[in-house]
Design a protein around this motif. Structure first.
Motif, PDB file in Angstrom:
ATOM      1  N   LEU A 111       0.851  -1.190   0.000  1.00 35.13           N
ATOM      2  CA  LEU A 111       0.000   0.000   0.000  1.00 35.13           C
ATOM      3  C   LEU A 111       0.886   1.239   0.000  1.00 35.13           C
ATOM      4  N   ILE A 112       0.690   2.102  -0.990  1.00 34.02           N
ATOM      5  CA  ILE A 112       1.439   3.350  -1.094  1.00 34.02           C
ATOM      6  C   ILE A 112       0.441   4.496  -1.086  1.00 34.02           C
ATOM      7  N   SER A 113       0.516   5.352  -0.080  1.00 33.39           N
ATOM      8  CA  SER A 113      -0.317   6.558  -0.017  1.00 33.39           C
ATOM      9  C   SER A 113       0.605   7.762  -0.043  1.00 33.39           C
ATOM     10  N   ALA A 114       0.600   8.480  -1.160  1.00 34.11           N
ATOM     11  CA  ALA A 114       1.492   9.621  -1.335  1.00 34.11           C
ATOM     12  C   ALA A 114       0.922  10.537  -2.401  1.00 34.11           C
ATOM     13  N   TYR A 115       1.316  11.795  -2.343  1.00 34.28           N
ATOM     14  CA  TYR A 115       0.901  12.742  -3.379  1.00 34.28           C
ATOM     15  C   TYR A 115       1.764  12.582  -4.639  1.00 34.28           C
ATOM     16  N   ASP A 116       3.048  12.383  -4.436  1.00 34.22           N
ATOM     17  CA  ASP A 116       3.975  12.256  -5.564  1.00 34.22           C
ATOM     18  C   ASP A 116       4.549  10.847  -5.617  1.00 34.22           C
ATOM     19  N   MET A 117       4.582  10.285  -6.833  1.00 30.86           N
ATOM     20  CA  MET A 117       5.118   8.943  -7.033  1.00 30.86           C
ATOM     21  C   MET A 117       5.973   8.931  -8.290  1.00 30.86           C
ATOM     22  N   PRO A 118       6.946   8.036  -8.364  1.00 25.04           N
ATOM     23  CA  PRO A 118       7.812   7.983  -9.545  1.00 25.04           C
ATOM     24  C   PRO A 118       7.025   7.644 -10.807  1.00 25.04           C
ATOM     25  N   ALA A 206      -5.285  11.610   4.914  1.00 27.91           N
ATOM     26  CA  ALA A 206      -6.413  10.882   5.500  1.00 27.91           C
ATOM     27  C   ALA A 206      -5.967   9.911   6.585  1.00 27.91           C
ATOM     28  N   PHE A 207      -4.682   9.531   6.603  1.00 28.33           N
ATOM     29  CA  PHE A 207      -4.182   8.566   7.589  1.00 28.33           C
ATOM     30  C   PHE A 207      -3.551   9.240   8.798  1.00 28.33           C
ATOM     31  N   THR A 208      -3.561  10.566   8.871  1.00 31.01           N
ATOM     32  CA  THR A 208      -2.879  11.274   9.954  1.00 31.01           C
ATOM     33  C   THR A 208      -3.738  11.350  11.216  1.00 31.01           C
ATOM     34  N   ASN A 209      -3.108  11.752  12.315  1.00 31.74           N
ATOM     35  CA  ASN A 209      -3.790  11.838  13.613  1.00 31.74           C
ATOM     36  C   ASN A 209      -5.023  12.734  13.546  1.00 31.74           C
ATOM     37  N   TYR A 210      -4.918  13.847  12.830  1.00 30.62           N
ATOM     38  CA  TYR A 210      -5.987  14.849  12.800  1.00 30.62           C
ATOM     39  C   TYR A 210      -7.289  14.247  12.294  1.00 30.62           C
ATOM     40  N   TYR A 211      -7.222  13.462  11.233  1.00 29.52           N
ATOM     41  CA  TYR A 211      -8.439  12.913  10.649  1.00 29.52           C
ATOM     42  C   TYR A 211      -8.814  11.561  11.260  1.00 29.52           C
ATOM     43  N   LEU A 212      -7.854  10.823  11.775  1.00 29.38           N
ATOM     44  CA  LEU A 212      -8.186   9.555  12.425  1.00 29.38           C
ATOM     45  C   LEU A 212      -8.896   9.782  13.751  1.00 29.38           C
ATOM     46  N   LEU A 213      -8.562  10.872  14.443  1.00 30.70           N
ATOM     47  CA  LEU A 213      -9.176  11.176  15.742  1.00 30.70           C
ATOM     48  C   LEU A 213     -10.330  12.147  15.619  1.00 30.70           C
ATOM     49  N   ASN A 214     -10.679  12.543  14.398  1.00 31.72           N
ATOM     50  CA  ASN A 214     -11.795  13.456  14.151  1.00 31.72           C
ATOM     51  C   ASN A 214     -13.005  12.614  13.756  1.00 31.72           C
ATOM     52  N   SER A 218     -13.098   9.634  11.062  1.00 29.61           N
ATOM     53  CA  SER A 218     -12.254   8.709  11.830  1.00 29.61           C
ATOM     54  C   SER A 218     -12.220   7.306  11.240  1.00 29.61           C
ATOM     55  N   ASP A 219     -13.271   6.904  10.518  1.00 26.85           N
ATOM     56  CA  ASP A 219     -13.303   5.539  10.008  1.00 26.85           C
ATOM     57  C   ASP A 219     -12.754   5.417   8.597  1.00 26.85           C
ATOM     58  N   TYR A 220     -12.352   6.527   7.978  1.00 27.35           N
ATOM     59  CA  TYR A 220     -11.864   6.453   6.597  1.00 27.35           C
ATOM     60  C   TYR A 220     -10.595   5.601   6.521  1.00 27.35           C
ATOM     61  N   ALA A 221      -9.614   5.903   7.352  1.00 26.39           N
ATOM     62  CA  ALA A 221      -8.356   5.163   7.312  1.00 26.39           C
ATOM     63  C   ALA A 221      -8.576   3.692   7.640  1.00 26.39           C
ATOM     64  N   ILE A 222      -9.466   3.405   8.580  1.00 26.01           N
ATOM     65  CA  ILE A 222      -9.738   2.018   8.954  1.00 26.01           C
ATOM     66  C   ILE A 222     -10.330   1.260   7.773  1.00 26.01           C
ATOM     67  N   LYS A 223     -11.270   1.901   7.072  1.00 27.73           N
ATOM     68  CA  LYS A 223     -11.887   1.252   5.914  1.00 27.73           C
ATOM     69  C   LYS A 223     -10.870   1.039   4.797  1.00 27.73           C
ATOM     70  N   ALA A 224     -10.008   2.032   4.585  1.00 30.72           N
ATOM     71  CA  ALA A 224      -9.003   1.892   3.529  1.00 30.72           C
ATOM     72  C   ALA A 224      -8.055   0.733   3.833  1.00 30.72           C
ATOM     73  N   LEU A 225      -7.646   0.602   5.084  1.00 31.71           N
ATOM     74  CA  LEU A 225      -6.727  -0.469   5.459  1.00 31.71           C
ATOM     75  C   LEU A 225      -7.415  -1.824   5.543  1.00 31.71           C
ATOM     76  N   SER A 226      -8.751  -1.823   5.549  1.00 33.48           N
ATOM     77  CA  SER A 226      -9.461  -3.099   5.612  1.00 33.48           C
ATOM     78  C   SER A 226      -9.264  -3.932   4.348  1.00 33.48           C
ATOM     79  N   TYR A 227      -8.788  -3.301   3.272  1.00 33.69           N
ATOM     80  CA  TYR A 227      -8.499  -4.058   2.055  1.00 33.69           C
ATOM     81  C   TYR A 227      -7.253  -4.924   2.216  1.00 33.69           C
TER      82      TYR A 227
END
Length: 394
Positions: A111-118, A206-214, A218-227
Protein backbone atom coordinates in the motif's frame (compact mmCIF):
# COMPACT_ATOMS: atom_id res chain seq x y z
CA UNK A 1 22.42 55.62 50.58
CA UNK A 2 22.08 55.85 46.80
CA UNK A 3 18.54 55.38 45.45
CA UNK A 4 18.03 52.78 42.70
CA UNK A 5 17.55 54.12 39.19
CA UNK A 6 13.79 54.02 38.58
CA UNK A 7 14.22 53.77 34.82
CA UNK A 8 16.51 50.79 35.18
CA UNK A 9 14.05 49.17 37.57
CA UNK A 10 11.19 49.76 35.12
CA UNK A 11 13.23 48.24 32.30
CA UNK A 12 14.07 45.17 34.40
CA UNK A 13 10.40 44.63 35.34
CA UNK A 14 9.36 44.98 31.70
CA UNK A 15 11.93 42.45 30.53
CA UNK A 16 10.92 39.96 33.23
CA UNK A 17 7.22 40.40 32.43
CA UNK A 18 7.88 39.81 28.74
CA UNK A 19 9.96 36.72 29.53
CA UNK A 20 7.16 35.29 31.71
CA UNK A 21 4.52 35.98 29.05
CA UNK A 22 6.62 34.25 26.39
CA UNK A 23 7.32 31.30 28.67
CA UNK A 24 3.69 30.67 29.63
CA UNK A 25 2.19 31.55 26.25
CA UNK A 26 0.43 28.58 24.64
CA UNK A 27 2.55 26.96 21.98
CA UNK A 28 1.09 27.23 18.46
CA UNK A 29 -0.08 24.02 16.84
CA UNK A 30 2.44 22.54 14.44
CA UNK A 31 0.59 21.74 11.20
CA UNK A 32 3.67 20.37 9.44
CA UNK A 33 2.74 17.16 7.56
CA UNK A 34 5.50 14.78 8.71
CA UNK A 35 3.53 11.49 8.48
CA UNK A 36 6.01 10.08 11.04
CA UNK A 37 4.81 7.26 13.29
CA UNK A 38 6.18 8.86 16.46
CA UNK A 39 4.68 12.33 15.91
CA UNK A 40 1.66 13.41 17.96
CA UNK A 41 1.17 16.60 15.95
CA UNK A 42 -1.99 16.75 13.79
CA UNK A 43 -0.29 15.49 10.63
CA UNK A 44 1.80 12.74 12.21
CA UNK A 45 0.68 9.10 12.11
CA UNK A 46 1.29 7.91 15.67
CA UNK A 47 -2.38 7.10 16.30
CA UNK A 48 -2.67 4.92 13.21
CA UNK A 49 0.63 3.14 13.88
CA UNK A 50 -0.47 2.26 17.42
CA UNK A 51 -3.83 1.03 16.11
CA UNK A 52 -2.37 -1.00 13.24
CA UNK A 53 -1.45 -4.19 15.19
CA UNK A 54 -5.09 -4.67 16.22
CA UNK A 55 -6.30 -3.96 12.67
CA UNK A 56 -3.84 -6.46 11.20
CA UNK A 57 -4.43 -8.93 14.08
CA UNK A 58 -0.69 -9.06 14.70
CA UNK A 59 1.26 -8.73 17.96
CA UNK A 60 3.45 -6.02 16.45
CA UNK A 61 3.92 -4.02 13.25
CA UNK A 62 7.61 -3.75 12.40
CA UNK A 63 9.07 -0.34 11.51
CA UNK A 64 11.41 -0.39 8.51
CA UNK A 65 14.31 2.12 8.48
CA UNK A 66 16.02 0.79 5.33
CA UNK A 67 15.58 1.48 1.62
CA UNK A 68 13.20 -0.91 -0.13
CA UNK A 69 16.03 -2.73 -1.90
CA UNK A 70 18.06 -3.25 1.30
CA UNK A 71 15.10 -4.37 3.36
CA UNK A 72 13.76 -6.91 0.86
CA UNK A 73 17.18 -8.34 -0.04
CA UNK A 74 18.69 -8.41 3.45
CA UNK A 75 15.66 -9.27 5.56
CA UNK A 76 13.79 -11.44 3.04
CA UNK A 77 10.38 -11.51 4.84
CA UNK A 78 9.13 -15.07 5.21
CA UNK A 79 5.54 -15.88 4.31
CA UNK A 80 3.00 -13.46 2.94
CA UNK A 81 2.98 -9.92 4.31
CA UNK A 82 1.95 -6.28 3.76
CA UNK A 83 4.32 -3.37 3.09
CA UNK A 84 2.85 0.07 3.92
CA UNK A 85 4.16 3.46 2.76
CA UNK A 86 2.46 6.67 3.96
CA UNK A 87 4.44 9.78 3.02
CA UNK A 88 4.38 13.07 1.13
CA UNK A 89 6.49 11.77 -1.75
CA UNK A 90 7.26 8.14 -2.46
CA UNK A 91 10.80 7.95 -3.79
CA UNK A 92 12.29 4.78 -5.23
CA UNK A 93 14.96 4.10 -7.83
CA UNK A 94 15.09 1.25 -10.34
CA UNK A 95 16.66 -1.17 -7.81
CA UNK A 96 14.00 -0.40 -5.20
CA UNK A 97 11.14 -0.80 -7.67
CA UNK A 98 12.60 -4.03 -9.04
CA UNK A 99 12.61 -5.63 -5.60
CA UNK A 100 9.17 -4.19 -4.78
CA UNK A 101 7.66 -5.64 -7.97
CA UNK A 102 9.22 -9.01 -7.17
CA UNK A 103 7.88 -8.83 -3.60
CA UNK A 104 4.29 -8.19 -4.75
CA UNK A 105 4.49 -10.67 -7.64
CA UNK A 106 5.20 -13.46 -5.14
CA UNK A 107 1.80 -12.87 -3.47
CA UNK A 108 2.39 -10.02 -1.03
CA UNK A 109 0.62 -6.65 -0.84
CA UNK A 110 1.98 -3.11 -0.97
CA UNK A 111 0.00 0.00 0.00
CA UNK A 112 1.44 3.35 -1.09
CA UNK A 113 -0.32 6.56 -0.02
CA UNK A 114 1.49 9.62 -1.34
CA UNK A 115 0.90 12.74 -3.38
CA UNK A 116 3.98 12.26 -5.56
CA UNK A 117 5.12 8.94 -7.03
CA UNK A 118 7.81 7.98 -9.54
CA UNK A 119 6.75 7.96 -13.20
CA UNK A 120 8.46 4.60 -13.58
CA UNK A 121 6.10 3.08 -11.00
CA UNK A 122 3.05 4.53 -12.76
CA UNK A 123 4.20 3.38 -16.21
CA UNK A 124 4.75 -0.17 -14.99
CA UNK A 125 1.36 -0.37 -13.27
CA UNK A 126 -0.71 1.72 -15.68
CA UNK A 127 -1.53 4.88 -13.72
CA UNK A 128 -0.24 8.40 -13.07
CA UNK A 129 -0.48 10.49 -9.89
CA UNK A 130 -1.72 13.76 -11.37
CA UNK A 131 -2.57 17.24 -10.09
CA UNK A 132 -5.27 19.65 -11.21
CA UNK A 133 -4.54 23.28 -12.04
CA UNK A 134 -4.44 25.74 -9.09
CA UNK A 135 -7.82 27.23 -10.10
CA UNK A 136 -9.34 23.76 -9.52
CA UNK A 137 -8.40 23.78 -5.82
CA UNK A 138 -11.35 22.92 -3.61
CA UNK A 139 -10.81 22.16 0.07
CA UNK A 140 -14.47 21.16 0.43
CA UNK A 141 -14.17 18.38 -2.16
CA UNK A 142 -15.48 15.16 -0.68
CA UNK A 143 -13.99 11.68 -1.02
CA UNK A 144 -15.77 8.36 -0.82
CA UNK A 145 -15.39 4.64 -1.34
CA UNK A 146 -16.87 2.80 -4.30
CA UNK A 147 -17.84 -0.31 -2.32
CA UNK A 148 -21.45 0.21 -1.05
CA UNK A 149 -20.54 -1.53 2.22
CA UNK A 150 -17.85 1.08 2.92
CA UNK A 151 -19.45 4.08 1.24
CA UNK A 152 -20.55 6.94 3.49
CA UNK A 153 -23.74 8.81 2.66
CA UNK A 154 -22.26 12.30 2.59
CA UNK A 155 -18.70 11.24 1.84
CA UNK A 156 -15.54 12.36 3.65
CA UNK A 157 -14.20 15.90 3.70
CA UNK A 158 -10.51 16.61 4.31
CA UNK A 159 -10.42 20.37 4.69
CA UNK A 160 -6.63 20.64 4.85
CA UNK A 161 -6.27 19.08 1.41
CA UNK A 162 -6.81 21.31 -1.64
CA UNK A 163 -8.58 18.59 -3.62
CA UNK A 164 -6.35 18.87 -6.68
CA UNK A 165 -4.76 15.44 -6.48
CA UNK A 166 -6.16 12.42 -8.32
CA UNK A 167 -5.06 9.27 -10.14
CA UNK A 168 -5.21 8.96 -13.90
CA UNK A 169 -5.69 5.39 -15.11
CA UNK A 170 -3.89 4.63 -18.36
CA UNK A 171 -4.98 1.01 -18.77
CA UNK A 172 -8.08 -0.59 -17.39
CA UNK A 173 -6.91 -4.20 -17.23
CA UNK A 174 -6.18 -5.45 -13.72
CA UNK A 175 -7.03 -2.09 -12.05
CA UNK A 176 -9.99 -1.73 -9.67
CA UNK A 177 -11.11 1.70 -8.46
CA UNK A 178 -11.72 1.61 -4.70
CA UNK A 179 -12.28 5.32 -4.01
CA UNK A 180 -13.23 8.47 -5.91
CA UNK A 181 -13.61 12.16 -5.17
CA UNK A 182 -16.74 14.22 -5.86
CA UNK A 183 -15.50 14.83 -9.43
CA UNK A 184 -15.58 11.04 -9.91
CA UNK A 185 -11.79 10.99 -10.26
CA UNK A 186 -10.02 7.94 -8.79
CA UNK A 187 -8.00 8.56 -5.64
CA UNK A 188 -7.68 4.96 -4.43
CA UNK A 189 -7.04 1.99 -6.74
CA UNK A 190 -6.05 -1.66 -6.50
CA UNK A 191 -3.73 -3.15 -9.12
CA UNK A 192 -3.18 -6.87 -9.44
CA UNK A 193 0.47 -7.72 -10.05
CA UNK A 194 1.33 -11.38 -10.24
CA UNK A 195 -0.09 -13.11 -7.19
CA UNK A 196 -0.27 -9.93 -5.10
CA UNK A 197 -1.73 -6.43 -5.20
CA UNK A 198 -0.59 -2.84 -5.21
CA UNK A 199 -2.90 -0.44 -3.38
CA UNK A 200 -2.26 3.11 -4.62
CA UNK A 201 -3.77 5.95 -2.59
CA UNK A 202 -3.38 9.64 -3.42
CA UNK A 203 -4.43 11.30 -0.14
CA UNK A 204 -1.95 10.50 2.69
CA UNK A 205 -3.45 13.22 4.95
CA UNK A 206 -6.41 10.88 5.50
CA UNK A 207 -4.18 8.57 7.59
CA UNK A 208 -2.88 11.27 9.95
CA UNK A 209 -3.79 11.84 13.61
CA UNK A 210 -5.99 14.85 12.80
CA UNK A 211 -8.44 12.91 10.65
CA UNK A 212 -8.19 9.56 12.43
CA UNK A 213 -9.18 11.18 15.74
CA UNK A 214 -11.80 13.46 14.15
CA UNK A 215 -15.24 11.80 14.35
CA UNK A 216 -16.57 12.71 10.84
CA UNK A 217 -13.55 11.10 9.17
CA UNK A 218 -12.25 8.71 11.83
CA UNK A 219 -13.30 5.54 10.01
CA UNK A 220 -11.86 6.45 6.60
CA UNK A 221 -8.36 5.16 7.31
CA UNK A 222 -9.74 2.02 8.95
CA UNK A 223 -11.89 1.25 5.91
CA UNK A 224 -9.00 1.89 3.53
CA UNK A 225 -6.73 -0.47 5.46
CA UNK A 226 -9.46 -3.10 5.61
CA UNK A 227 -8.50 -4.06 2.06
CA UNK A 228 -5.21 -5.42 3.40
CA UNK A 229 -5.39 -8.99 4.71
CA UNK A 230 -4.50 -9.71 8.33
CA UNK A 231 -0.89 -10.64 7.62
CA UNK A 232 2.43 -9.55 9.15
CA UNK A 233 2.83 -5.89 8.22
CA UNK A 234 5.89 -3.71 7.67
CA UNK A 235 5.61 0.07 8.11
CA UNK A 236 8.14 2.17 6.20
CA UNK A 237 9.75 5.12 8.00
CA UNK A 238 12.83 5.38 5.80
CA UNK A 239 10.96 7.63 3.35
CA UNK A 240 10.32 10.11 6.22
CA UNK A 241 13.00 9.72 8.91
CA UNK A 242 15.92 8.12 7.12
CA UNK A 243 18.01 5.12 8.04
CA UNK A 244 18.83 5.77 11.71
CA UNK A 245 16.72 6.27 14.83
CA UNK A 246 17.50 9.13 17.20
CA UNK A 247 19.66 6.92 19.42
CA UNK A 248 21.55 5.69 16.37
CA UNK A 249 22.28 9.26 15.29
CA UNK A 250 24.38 9.84 18.40
CA UNK A 251 28.03 10.90 18.06
CA UNK A 252 28.87 7.83 20.17
CA UNK A 253 27.48 5.47 17.53
CA UNK A 254 30.98 4.46 16.36
CA UNK A 255 32.09 3.84 19.94
CA UNK A 256 29.15 1.46 20.50
CA UNK A 257 30.07 -0.41 17.32
CA UNK A 258 33.64 -1.16 18.58
CA UNK A 259 33.86 -3.47 21.65
CA UNK A 260 37.24 -2.10 22.76
CA UNK A 261 36.05 1.51 22.64
CA UNK A 262 32.83 0.54 24.39
CA UNK A 263 34.72 -0.98 27.34
CA UNK A 264 37.06 2.01 27.47
CA UNK A 265 34.05 4.34 27.60
CA UNK A 266 32.50 2.32 30.44
CA UNK A 267 35.77 2.37 32.42
CA UNK A 268 36.02 6.17 32.10
CA UNK A 269 32.42 6.63 33.23
CA UNK A 270 32.84 4.23 36.17
CA UNK A 271 36.08 5.96 37.19
CA UNK A 272 34.41 9.37 37.16
CA UNK A 273 31.49 8.04 39.22
CA UNK A 274 33.85 6.55 41.81
CA UNK A 275 35.76 9.83 41.99
CA UNK A 276 32.54 11.76 42.57
CA UNK A 277 31.37 9.31 45.24
CA UNK A 278 34.58 9.20 47.29
CA UNK A 279 35.86 12.73 46.64
CA UNK A 280 32.53 14.35 47.34
CA UNK A 281 31.83 12.44 50.56
CA UNK A 282 33.39 15.01 52.92
CA UNK A 283 32.00 18.12 51.24
CA UNK A 284 28.50 17.02 50.30
CA UNK A 285 25.73 17.90 52.71
CA UNK A 286 23.15 15.36 53.76
CA UNK A 287 20.22 15.43 51.38
CA UNK A 288 16.94 15.12 53.28
CA UNK A 289 14.55 12.40 52.17
CA UNK A 290 11.51 13.94 50.52
CA UNK A 291 8.42 11.79 50.45
CA UNK A 292 6.75 11.96 47.03
CA UNK A 293 3.24 13.43 47.02
CA UNK A 294 0.63 10.74 47.34
CA UNK A 295 -1.95 10.39 44.59
CA UNK A 296 -5.29 10.30 46.39
CA UNK A 297 -7.47 10.29 43.26
CA UNK A 298 -8.01 6.51 43.37
CA UNK A 299 -8.85 6.63 47.09
CA UNK A 300 -11.38 9.38 46.40
CA UNK A 301 -13.06 7.32 43.68
CA UNK A 302 -13.23 4.27 45.96
CA UNK A 303 -14.70 6.34 48.82
CA UNK A 304 -17.39 7.82 46.55
CA UNK A 305 -18.28 4.37 45.19
CA UNK A 306 -18.38 2.92 48.69
CA UNK A 307 -20.66 5.76 49.83
CA UNK A 308 -23.14 5.09 47.01
CA UNK A 309 -23.10 1.36 47.72
CA UNK A 310 -23.53 1.71 51.48
CA UNK A 311 -26.50 4.05 51.00
CA UNK A 312 -27.98 1.37 48.71
CA UNK A 313 -28.67 3.99 46.07
CA UNK A 314 -28.38 1.34 43.38
CA UNK A 315 -30.78 2.97 40.96
CA UNK A 316 -28.87 6.29 40.90
CA UNK A 317 -25.52 4.57 40.60
CA UNK A 318 -26.70 2.31 37.74
CA UNK A 319 -28.14 5.21 35.77
CA UNK A 320 -24.89 7.17 36.13
CA UNK A 321 -23.03 4.07 34.96
CA UNK A 322 -25.21 3.90 31.83
CA UNK A 323 -24.89 7.64 31.20
CA UNK A 324 -21.08 7.65 31.44
CA UNK A 325 -20.76 4.51 29.30
CA UNK A 326 -22.93 5.97 26.51
CA UNK A 327 -20.88 9.18 26.63
CA UNK A 328 -17.72 7.11 26.22
CA UNK A 329 -19.24 5.30 23.20
CA UNK A 330 -20.11 8.63 21.57
CA UNK A 331 -16.59 9.98 22.05
CA UNK A 332 -14.79 6.76 21.13
CA UNK A 333 -16.80 5.58 18.11
CA UNK A 334 -18.82 8.65 17.10
CA UNK A 335 -22.15 6.84 17.65
CA UNK A 336 -25.61 8.33 18.11
CA UNK A 337 -26.87 6.86 21.39
CA UNK A 338 -30.37 8.34 21.30
CA UNK A 339 -31.83 5.12 19.85
CA UNK A 340 -30.43 1.83 21.16
CA UNK A 341 -31.92 -0.16 18.29
CA UNK A 342 -30.78 -2.95 15.97
CA UNK A 343 -28.84 -0.53 13.74
CA UNK A 344 -26.97 0.84 16.78
CA UNK A 345 -26.11 -2.72 17.85
CA UNK A 346 -24.68 -3.66 14.45
CA UNK A 347 -22.66 -0.42 14.21
CA UNK A 348 -21.21 -0.88 17.72
CA UNK A 349 -20.31 -4.50 16.99
CA UNK A 350 -18.56 -3.55 13.76
CA UNK A 351 -16.57 -0.66 15.23
CA UNK A 352 -15.63 -2.39 18.48
CA UNK A 353 -14.86 -5.77 16.92
CA UNK A 354 -17.03 -7.68 19.45
CA UNK A 355 -19.29 -10.59 18.43
CA UNK A 356 -22.81 -9.46 17.52
CA UNK A 357 -24.50 -11.64 20.17
CA UNK A 358 -22.33 -10.24 22.97
CA UNK A 359 -22.95 -6.67 21.76
CA UNK A 360 -26.70 -7.30 21.48
CA UNK A 361 -26.81 -8.55 25.09
CA UNK A 362 -24.99 -5.41 26.30
CA UNK A 363 -27.33 -3.11 24.34
CA UNK A 364 -30.33 -4.99 25.75
CA UNK A 365 -29.14 -4.39 29.32
CA UNK A 366 -28.56 -0.69 28.57
CA UNK A 367 -32.01 -0.34 27.00
CA UNK A 368 -33.75 -2.13 29.89
CA UNK A 369 -31.89 0.06 32.40
CA UNK A 370 -33.14 3.22 30.65
CA UNK A 371 -36.74 1.96 30.56
CA UNK A 372 -36.80 0.54 34.10
CA UNK A 373 -38.52 2.56 36.82
CA UNK A 374 -36.27 1.34 39.63
CA UNK A 375 -33.01 -0.59 39.27
CA UNK A 376 -32.04 -3.09 41.95
CA UNK A 377 -28.66 -4.16 43.31
CA UNK A 378 -28.76 -7.20 41.02
CA UNK A 379 -29.41 -4.96 38.01
CA UNK A 380 -26.48 -2.74 38.97
CA UNK A 381 -24.08 -5.68 39.36
CA UNK A 382 -25.22 -7.29 36.08
CA UNK A 383 -24.89 -4.01 34.18
CA UNK A 384 -21.49 -3.23 35.70
CA UNK A 385 -20.20 -6.73 34.83
CA UNK A 386 -21.32 -6.36 31.19
CA UNK A 387 -19.72 -2.92 30.81
CA UNK A 388 -16.45 -4.04 32.43
CA UNK A 389 -16.34 -7.09 30.13
CA UNK A 390 -16.84 -4.83 27.09
CA UNK A 391 -14.06 -2.41 28.16
CA UNK A 392 -11.61 -5.26 28.83
CA UNK A 393 -12.35 -6.90 25.46
CA UNK A 394 -11.91 -3.82 23.26
Amino acid sequence: MRKPNKYLLFLLVTVMAYALIEYYRPRPIDWTPTYENDDRIPFGTQALFELLPSLMQQPVVKTVRLPVYNFLTETRPAGRSNYVFICRSFEADANDLGQLFRYVKQGNNCLISAYDMPDSLGKALGFKADLRAPNMADSSLRQNFVNPALKKTNGYRFSRDDGRNYLRINKAGGITVLGRNARQEPVFIRIQYGKGYFFIHNLPLAFTNYYLLNHPSSDYAIKALSYLPAWPTYWDEYQKQGRFDEDQQSILRYIWSQPALTWAYYLVVIGLLLYVIFAGKRTQRIIPVMEPPRNTSLDFVKDVGRLYFQQRDHDNMARKKVQYFLTDLRERYGLNTNQLDHEFTETLARKSGLPTDQTAELVRLLRNAQKSVMLSEYDLLTLNSAIEKFNQTV
